[in-house]
Design a protein around this motif. Sequence first.
Motif, short mmCIF file in Angstrom:
data_model
loop_
_atom_site.label_atom_id
_atom_site.label_comp_id
_atom_site.label_asym_id
_atom_site.label_seq_id
_atom_site.Cartn_x
_atom_site.Cartn_y
_atom_site.Cartn_z
N ALA A 79 0.83 -1.21 0.00
CA ALA A 79 0.00 0.00 0.00
C ALA A 79 0.87 1.26 0.00
O ALA A 79 0.55 2.23 -0.69
N ILE A 80 1.94 1.24 0.76
CA ILE A 80 2.85 2.38 0.79
C ILE A 80 3.47 2.60 -0.58
O ILE A 80 3.56 3.73 -1.08
N LEU A 81 3.88 1.52 -1.23
CA LEU A 81 4.49 1.63 -2.55
C LEU A 81 3.50 2.13 -3.60
O LEU A 81 3.84 2.98 -4.43
N ALA A 85 3.71 5.60 -5.62
CA ALA A 85 3.61 5.66 -7.09
C ALA A 85 2.54 6.66 -7.52
O ALA A 85 2.76 7.44 -8.46
N ILE A 86 1.43 6.68 -6.84
CA ILE A 86 0.36 7.63 -7.16
C ILE A 86 0.85 9.06 -6.94
O ILE A 86 0.65 9.94 -7.78
N GLY A 87 1.49 9.29 -5.81
CA GLY A 87 2.02 10.63 -5.52
C GLY A 87 3.05 11.08 -6.54
O GLY A 87 3.02 12.22 -7.02
N PHE A 92 4.75 14.06 -11.51
CA PHE A 92 5.17 13.95 -12.91
C PHE A 92 4.11 14.56 -13.83
O PHE A 92 4.43 15.27 -14.78
N GLY A 93 2.85 14.31 -13.52
CA GLY A 93 1.77 14.90 -14.31
C GLY A 93 1.76 16.41 -14.25
O GLY A 93 1.44 17.09 -15.23
N THR A 94 2.13 16.96 -13.10
CA THR A 94 2.22 18.41 -12.97
C THR A 94 3.32 18.97 -13.86
O THR A 94 3.15 20.02 -14.49
N GLY A 117 11.00 6.06 -13.64
CA GLY A 117 11.79 4.98 -13.06
C GLY A 117 11.35 4.63 -11.65
O GLY A 117 11.17 3.46 -11.31
N LEU A 118 11.14 5.65 -10.82
CA LEU A 118 10.71 5.41 -9.44
C LEU A 118 9.28 4.84 -9.40
O LEU A 118 8.98 3.95 -8.60
N ILE A 119 8.42 5.35 -10.28
CA ILE A 119 7.05 4.83 -10.35
C ILE A 119 7.10 3.35 -10.73
O ILE A 119 6.39 2.52 -10.15
N ALA A 120 7.93 3.02 -11.70
CA ALA A 120 8.03 1.62 -12.14
C ALA A 120 8.55 0.72 -11.02
O ALA A 120 8.04 -0.38 -10.82
#
Length: 128
Positions: A79-81, A85-87, A92-94, A117-120
């Motif tokens: 859940a933390i990961l 990723a959402i955050g 990144f979207g911003t 990379g971090l999201i992945a």
Amino acid sequence: MFMENILAMQIVGAVLVLLAIMKNRDPIGFNKSIFGDVEGVEGGPAASMRMLIGGGFAGIGSINLYCSFNVEDTVATEAILVGTAIGLALVFGTILGAKFRGYLEHIPIPPMVIFPGLIAICLYSAMG
């Protein structure tokens, strides 16, 4: 699986904290490396915004590092990961939004590499 989640949280946390240190150590130099010698890059508002962004990254990174040493449940680390990723996807979207709205002439290479990379890493570990 649990150890993979812990390692992913530590990698993401360390990268974000290091990025925050770079942003806060020399915010004007950091801005110049991205935008060049444009008007306002040396000003207090631009430097303070860079430091604020760095502080946000330090916060996200510190949460990941802290939880990697203190959370002992696989479901919780997943859940933390996913939350991380959402955050990061929102950040990144911003950045992408700033480009598409005309506030940036180009998107610097580091965020185009670091954030996906971090999201992945987060999603691979949490969903794997």
